[in-house]
Scaffold this motif. Structure first.
Motif, PDB file in Angstrom:
ATOM      1  N   MET C   1     -25.749 -24.109  19.237  1.00 48.83           N
ATOM      2  CA  MET C   1     -24.529 -24.016  18.438  1.00 48.83           C
ATOM      3  C   MET C   1     -24.680 -24.803  17.135  1.00 48.83           C
ATOM      4  N   LYS C   2     -25.161 -26.044  17.290  1.00 47.36           N
ATOM      5  CA  LYS C   2     -25.326 -26.884  16.099  1.00 47.36           C
ATOM      6  C   LYS C   2     -26.361 -26.248  15.151  1.00 47.36           C
ATOM      7  N   ARG C   3     -27.392 -25.713  15.774  1.00 49.35           N
ATOM      8  CA  ARG C   3     -28.446 -25.091  14.981  1.00 49.35           C
ATOM      9  C   ARG C   3     -27.888 -23.884  14.223  1.00 49.35           C
ATOM     10  N   HIS C   4     -27.049 -23.109  14.921  1.00 52.40           N
ATOM     11  CA  HIS C   4     -26.478 -21.926  14.288  1.00 52.40           C
ATOM     12  C   HIS C   4     -25.546 -22.305  13.138  1.00 52.40           C
ATOM     13  N   LEU C   5     -24.803 -23.375  13.330  1.00 49.81           N
ATOM     14  CA  LEU C   5     -23.909 -23.835  12.277  1.00 49.81           C
ATOM     15  C   LEU C   5     -24.716 -24.229  11.040  1.00 49.81           C
ATOM     16  N   ARG C   6     -25.812 -24.950  11.292  1.00 46.95           N
ATOM     17  CA  ARG C   6     -26.704 -25.367  10.222  1.00 46.95           C
ATOM     18  C   ARG C   6     -27.261 -24.142   9.483  1.00 46.95           C
ATOM     19  N   LEU C   7     -27.689 -23.158  10.277  1.00 47.97           N
ATOM     20  CA  LEU C   7     -28.240 -21.945   9.688  1.00 47.97           C
ATOM     21  C   LEU C   7     -27.185 -21.208   8.878  1.00 47.97           C
ATOM     22  N   PHE C   8     -25.960 -21.187   9.415  1.00 51.47           N
ATOM     23  CA  PHE C   8     -24.881 -20.504   8.692  1.00 51.47           C
ATOM     24  C   PHE C   8     -24.682 -21.142   7.321  1.00 51.47           C
ATOM     25  N   VAL C   9     -24.596 -22.468   7.304  1.00 49.99           N
ATOM     26  CA  VAL C   9     -24.404 -23.184   6.039  1.00 49.99           C
ATOM     27  C   VAL C   9     -25.546 -22.856   5.072  1.00 49.99           C
ATOM     28  N   LEU C  10     -26.769 -22.831   5.610  1.00 50.10           N
ATOM     29  CA  LEU C  10     -27.918 -22.524   4.773  1.00 50.10           C
ATOM     30  C   LEU C  10     -27.865 -21.116   4.188  1.00 50.10           C
ATOM     31  N   TYR C  11     -27.567 -20.153   5.054  1.00 50.17           N
ATOM     32  CA  TYR C  11     -27.455 -18.766   4.615  1.00 50.17           C
ATOM     33  C   TYR C  11     -26.384 -18.644   3.531  1.00 50.17           C
ATOM     34  N   PHE C  12     -25.236 -19.271   3.821  1.00 53.81           N
ATOM     35  CA  PHE C  12     -24.119 -19.149   2.890  1.00 53.81           C
ATOM     36  C   PHE C  12     -24.473 -19.776   1.539  1.00 53.81           C
ATOM     37  N   ALA C  13     -25.055 -20.974   1.602  1.00 57.79           N
ATOM     38  CA  ALA C  13     -25.412 -21.680   0.365  1.00 57.79           C
ATOM     39  C   ALA C  13     -26.413 -20.856  -0.439  1.00 57.79           C
ATOM     40  N   GLN C  14     -27.385 -20.271   0.267  1.00 60.59           N
ATOM     41  CA  GLN C  14     -28.381 -19.445  -0.402  1.00 60.59           C
ATOM     42  C   GLN C  14     -27.722 -18.307  -1.144  1.00 60.59           C
ATOM     43  N   TYR C  15     -26.840 -17.617  -0.422  1.00 60.78           N
ATOM     44  CA  TYR C  15     -26.256 -16.430  -1.022  1.00 60.78           C
ATOM     45  C   TYR C  15     -25.335 -16.793  -2.175  1.00 60.78           C
ATOM     46  N   ALA C  16     -24.564 -17.870  -1.985  1.00 59.61           N
ATOM     47  CA  ALA C  16     -23.672 -18.312  -3.053  1.00 59.61           C
ATOM     48  C   ALA C  16     -24.481 -18.635  -4.305  1.00 59.61           C
ATOM     49  N   LYS C  17     -25.627 -19.256  -4.090  1.00 56.93           N
ATOM     50  CA  LYS C  17     -26.479 -19.607  -5.223  1.00 56.93           C
ATOM     51  C   LYS C  17     -26.894 -18.349  -5.995  1.00 56.93           C
ATOM     52  N   VAL C  18     -27.274 -17.332  -5.244  1.00 56.50           N
ATOM     53  CA  VAL C  18     -27.695 -16.085  -5.881  1.00 56.50           C
ATOM     54  C   VAL C  18     -26.550 -15.489  -6.701  1.00 56.50           C
ATOM     55  N   ARG C  19     -25.373 -15.422  -6.073  1.00 57.75           N
ATOM     56  CA  ARG C  19     -24.232 -14.792  -6.760  1.00 57.75           C
ATOM     57  C   ARG C  19     -23.812 -15.585  -7.984  1.00 57.75           C
ATOM     58  N   LEU C  20     -23.807 -16.913  -7.860  1.00 53.38           N
ATOM     59  CA  LEU C  20     -23.310 -17.734  -8.961  1.00 53.38           C
ATOM     60  C   LEU C  20     -24.328 -17.871 -10.077  1.00 53.38           C
ATOM     61  N   ALA C  21     -25.544 -17.384  -9.818  1.00 49.73           N
ATOM     62  CA  ALA C  21     -26.539 -17.407 -10.879  1.00 49.73           C
ATOM     63  C   ALA C  21     -26.073 -16.542 -12.055  1.00 49.73           C
ATOM     64  N   TYR C  22     -25.320 -15.503 -11.739  1.00 51.93           N
ATOM     65  CA  TYR C  22     -24.743 -14.664 -12.797  1.00 51.93           C
ATOM     66  C   TYR C  22     -23.247 -14.926 -12.832  1.00 51.93           C
ATOM     67  N   LYS C  23     -22.862 -16.013 -13.496  1.00 52.27           N
ATOM     68  CA  LYS C  23     -21.466 -16.460 -13.425  1.00 52.27           C
ATOM     69  C   LYS C  23     -20.493 -15.424 -13.961  1.00 52.27           C
ATOM     70  N   ALA C  24     -20.768 -14.925 -15.162  1.00 53.69           N
ATOM     71  CA  ALA C  24     -19.839 -13.988 -15.789  1.00 53.69           C
ATOM     72  C   ALA C  24     -19.634 -12.787 -14.876  1.00 53.69           C
ATOM     73  N   ASP C  25     -20.735 -12.346 -14.316  1.00 53.60           N
ATOM     74  CA  ASP C  25     -20.680 -11.193 -13.442  1.00 53.60           C
ATOM     75  C   ASP C  25     -19.815 -11.454 -12.221  1.00 53.60           C
ATOM     76  N   PHE C  26     -19.980 -12.639 -11.655  1.00 50.17           N
ATOM     77  CA  PHE C  26     -19.196 -12.977 -10.476  1.00 50.17           C
ATOM     78  C   PHE C  26     -17.714 -13.067 -10.818  1.00 50.17           C
ATOM     79  N   ILE C  27     -17.422 -13.632 -11.975  1.00 51.90           N
ATOM     80  CA  ILE C  27     -16.013 -13.784 -12.371  1.00 51.90           C
ATOM     81  C   ILE C  27     -15.370 -12.407 -12.549  1.00 51.90           C
TER      82      ILE C  27
END
Lengths: 344, 284, 263
Positions: C1-27
């Motif tokens: 469970m703890k491992r999955h939570l950690r993985l979730f945070v990692l996955y989410f952070a990764q994806y957020a990073k990708v999306r926010l790389a193009y700020k104007a586009d995301f907005i």
């Protein structure tokens, strides 16, 4: 003896495959407008035997080349060995696991690369993909750093570690995929068409890397390919599959020795006029093929003639500038194996 | 799936004569038609989808009409017919050209469109028309039959009205195709146009009059909407069907509709020229 | 469970990073989706200029219901992206092989490989609409209500997820690209209006077969003080848990089928 389940422990082979069989049920697709309308209502079922009673074993540290035409059953075999597919019949034991049954534990002990599909995340930078894999496979920090360092050195990944995967060239992507598949240091590596679509330089780099890893870590490698030069470069053992059946399994050198039927001699005539006398040398079991005006390729049966005799004959009758003796190309041997359908 | 059917039509040989051009577009229509056939379940489920839409609004309006006999000149049966016919024709004029362009952009295949020896907009519109013709047979007609059996719908106000209605719906297709093509050209500049597509989707649903007749809108909105193409997609054709537009009114409505067809297609063409000049193709 | 939570945070952070790389586009994506959500209210807004009530529901009560339905839906939509494309990308294109080759649960990987961040606008819009409506209706909130609200939103999201997981899992058996997801997706609209306006058949279906009623209507009855649905309100978490379990069973069967047919 093989049916005895206790045997799993006493086997020394890393991969043990016994009577492995896979059948698929598919639907027949009809073509064109009329067919498309028919498909809408009724579909015809057919059963295809993709892999048919395949048996082999692989020892630790071996590199095995698995070859066959498209649709011969290569990928299906690999999918069963990696636990993606459940066999219809027979059994697989690899690394002490039954792949499809213990899939999640088993995947930690194998590496897999599909040449046509990346295992990495498309949108994120290579190094970020690696970090995710580190977590997924629970790789300790020290191991991760060590292996990453090693791979980026041998494969020269430094320049595009921060590039998203989708922007990499095929060769670069394949190098990253290879590194990714080995980060958790699996003793067993499956490669499905690792050099497909790559240029010569990229192919070479991948081959060198595989040799290096095999030497350093004794990683066992099973690779499918339809580029036979991969096999000549990498593996001593070759398995040939066609229409779901293994046609040949053995040493590459042994195969050449046993199954090569002819040798070939490529020669260059001194001038064009010499060609008139060519008929004199193409006797019993010797054929001659024209490459250009002065270049010819002569093939002769290894059993009936010795190279020395053939060449002596050639230089006696024609004025020749240069001669090269070659073995029968492996492609030709394999082609013949496909055609004959079976090898004793 | 269906890779062989996706094969592009052959390049026209020997100049771009009108006959050749026509043949090319006809081929695109055929490809659209055959492609659509390949999606089996979509048509079975499409009928269900439209049935669900109409059912939702049937119950809402039924609850509303419990208290009043007529709202804005519509009695319950008229309004129900308005809703049902609106959704039925939507199953014909609907297309996803914008989405298709967005996908081409994402996959870096837009350059392939540019090197085809045909007008890009016409190619997309022709292919969409092929699909629409197909949907007419497999989606629109079955949906109409089922809805007419389940709900108490009204027949068209007369033969002339029905003819005008059909013509009007045909033009609706081109207005929607034109709008979608315009939206699609924005895909060339944006990384993700999903939000934009959704906004357009809801904008069309509301301002075409699909959800609620334009005459229900506050006065200010009605005045503003009169200068926009949206109500000519759904509101106007259905008014013709119901007989709320008659004689000269129909002719006038069709005239304005025709204007919007050309206006939207011209706008799409202009936007495309403008965008394709600075096309950046992502990835390889 | 703890491992999955950690993985979730990692996955989410990764994806957020990708999306926010193009700020104007995301907005642009964020605000255009928000515009879409707001336009969705158009029908109700226009309708209530002509009528005072829908059955015995006032304008703000309907708004409350509609607004509430968006909150669990928004959370669900953040992770639903891969479900819509599942048949196409994972089965037909074969990405599911990759999922099977990793030592983490398949469902976890499929849900969290991609996030639709802009769907959080639905949550924001929903909360704004609910807040405004609650104020206009003079609803007084007790401490327990806040807790119930969170439970209801979580249950609602779980119900949406369970229903669509079951439908997505159908791709394991049928390779057709567009299956039964779109019609059911459109049934979400049913949940935006009082269940009582529908006939018995639809009420039954929205309660026990495709339980969208338990994700929007039944939860709101409690906050709007409609006491005759109290039992249903308390059943919401139970229905959510039941359907979630069912979804996991169906999913795992689908995976097993994939492994034997390898579509």
């Amino acid at each position: 003896m093989r049916d005895d389940p206790q045997c799993v422990d006493c086997m020394t082979a890393l991969v043990e495959v016994q009577d492995l069989t896979k059948e698929f049920r598919t639907f027949k697709r009809r073509e064109g407008v009329k067919g498309a309308i028919q498909n809408l209502f009724v579909r015809e079922r057919i059963i295809v035997k993709a892999v048919d009673h395949v048996t082999f074993s692989i020892e630790p540290g071996e590199m095995v080349g698995y070859i066959g035409a498209n649709g011969a059953g290569k990928s299906t075999t690999i999918k069963m060995l990696t636990g993606i597919l459940v066999p219809t019949g027979g059994r697989v034991v690899a690394n002490g696991f039954v792949p499809c049954r213990d899939r999640r534990h088993y995947t930690k002990r194998i590496g897999v690369v599909f040449g046509q599909r990346t295992q990495l995340w498309w949108d994120i930078a290579v190094v970020e993909s690696f970090k995710l894999l580190k977590e997924l496979y629970e790789i300790p920090d020290a191991d991760y750093q060590k292996r990453l360092g090693l791979f980026s050195e041998i494969l020269n990944l430094k320049d595009y570690m921060n590039t998203p995967v989708r922007k990499l060239s095929l060769g670069e992507r394949m190098r990253c995929d290879l590194a990714a598949s080995l980060l958790h240091n699996p003793p067993l590596l499956f490669l499905d068409e690792p050099t497909i679509g790559l240029d010569v330089v990229a192919k070479d780099r991948i081959r060198e890397f595989l040799k290096e890893i095999n030497r350093l870590e004794r990683t066992t490698v099973l690779l499918t390919t339809h580029d036979l030069s991969d096999i000549e470069e990498l593996s001593r053992r070759i398995m040939i599959i066609d229409r779901g059946k293994i046609l040949f399994d053995g040493d590459l050198a042994e195969m050449k020795k046993r199954l090569a039927q002819y040798n070939q001699v490529k020669f260059f005539l001194k001038d064009r006029a010499q060609a008139a006398s060519l008929a004199q040398i193409t006797t019993d079991g010797i054929s001659c093929e024209r490459v250009d005006d002065v270049t010819y390729l002569m093939r002769f049966d290894r059993d009936k003639h010795s190279s020395a005799e053939v060449i002596r004959n050639l230089v006696n009758r024609l004025e020749v500038r240069d001669i090269f003796i070659e073995e029968e190309p492996i492609e030709d041997i394999v082609k013949r194996i496909y055609l004959s359908g079976e090898v004793g | 799936m269906g890779a062989s059917e996706l094969a592009l039509p052959a390049r026209p040989r020997g100049g771009a004569s009108l006959a050749n051009q026509a043949r090319v577009y006809a081929e695109f229509i055929r490809v659209g038609f055959v492609n659509t056939l390949a999606y089996r379940l979509r048509y079975y489920t499409g009928i269900v989808t439209y049935f669900i839409y109409v059912s939702i609004y049937y119950f809402i309006w039924k609850a509303i009409y419990e208290h009043s006999a007529k709202i804005e000149g519509f009695d319950f049966k008229q309004l129900l017919t308005y809703v049902a016919v609106g959704w039925i024709i939507r199953s014909f004029y609907y297309n996803n050209i914008d989405q298709q362009i967005a996908i081409q952009v994402m996959e870096g295949k837009l350059a392939m469109d540019l090197i085809k020896p045909v007008n890009t907009q016409f190619m997309y519109v022709a292919q969409a028309l092929g699909e629409s013709v197909f949907r007419l047979a497999l989606l629109t007609l079955p949906t109409a039959v089922i809805l007419a059996l389940v709900f108490p719908l009204r027949l068209p106000a007369g033969a002339l009205n029905f003819a005008g209605f059909m013509l009007s719906v045909f033009m609706s297709f081109f207005i929607v195709a034109g709008i979608n093509f315009c939206v699609g050209t924005f895909a060339i500049r944006l990384k993700s146009i999903l939000g934009l597509l959704r906004a357009k989707y809801f904008l069309l649903e509301l301002f075409s009059g699909l959800l609620i007749p334009i005459s229900f809108f506050p006065e200010v909105f009605q005045k503003a909407l009169a200068f926009m193409p949206f109500q000519y997609i759904s509101y106007v054709p259905v008014l013709i069907y119901l007989g709320k537009l008659q004689g000269l009114g129909i002719v006038k409505a069709l005239g304005i509709q025709l204007f919007w067809v050309f206006a939207m297609l011209a706008l799409g063409d202009a936007l495309w020229r403008w965008s394709s000049r600075r096309i950046t193709i992502q990835g390889g | 469970m703890k491992r999955h939570l950690r993985l979730f945070v990692l996955y989410f952070a990764q994806y957020a990073k990708v999306r926010l790389a193009y700020k104007a586009d995301f907005i642009i994506a964020f605000f255009s989706s928000m515009a879409a959500t707001v336009l969705g209210f158009g029908f109700v807004l226009v309708l209530f200029t002509k009528i005072p009530k829908l059955q015995d529901w006032s304008f703000y009560e309907i708004l409350f219901l509609y607004g509430f339905s968006l909150i669990p839906l928004g959370f669900f939509n953040v992770v639903s992206w891969n479900l819509y494309e599942f048949g196409d990308l994972y089965i037909i294109e074969g990405r599911f092989d990759r999922i099977l080759l990793r030592p983490v649960d398949t469902l976890f990987q499929v849900l969290f490989e991609k996030f639709r961040l802009e769907s959080l606008q639905e949550v924001a819009t929903g909360i704004a609409v609910v807040t405004i409506s609650a104020r206009k209706l003079n609803i007084s909130w007790h401490a327990a209500d806040y807790l119930w609200f969170v439970v209801m939103v979580a249950s609602g999201a779980l119900i949406y997820l369970a229903v669509f997981l079951i439908l997505t899992a159908v791709s394991f058996w049928f390779e057709d690209r567009v299956g039964i997801v779109p019609p059911v997706f459109n049934m979400l609209t049913f949940g935006r209006y009082p269940l009582t306006i529908y006939n018995v058949f639809i009420q039954f279906m929205l309660s026990w077969i495709i339980p969208f009623g338990f994700a929007s209507f039944y939860p709101t009855t409690h906050f709007l003080g409609r006491e005759n649905f109290t039992i249903y309100f308390h059943l919401v978490p139970v229905v959510a848990a039941t359907f979630a379990m069912l979804a996991v069973v169906v999913w795992n069967r689908g995976v097993a089928n994939y492994s034997s047919t390898g579509s």
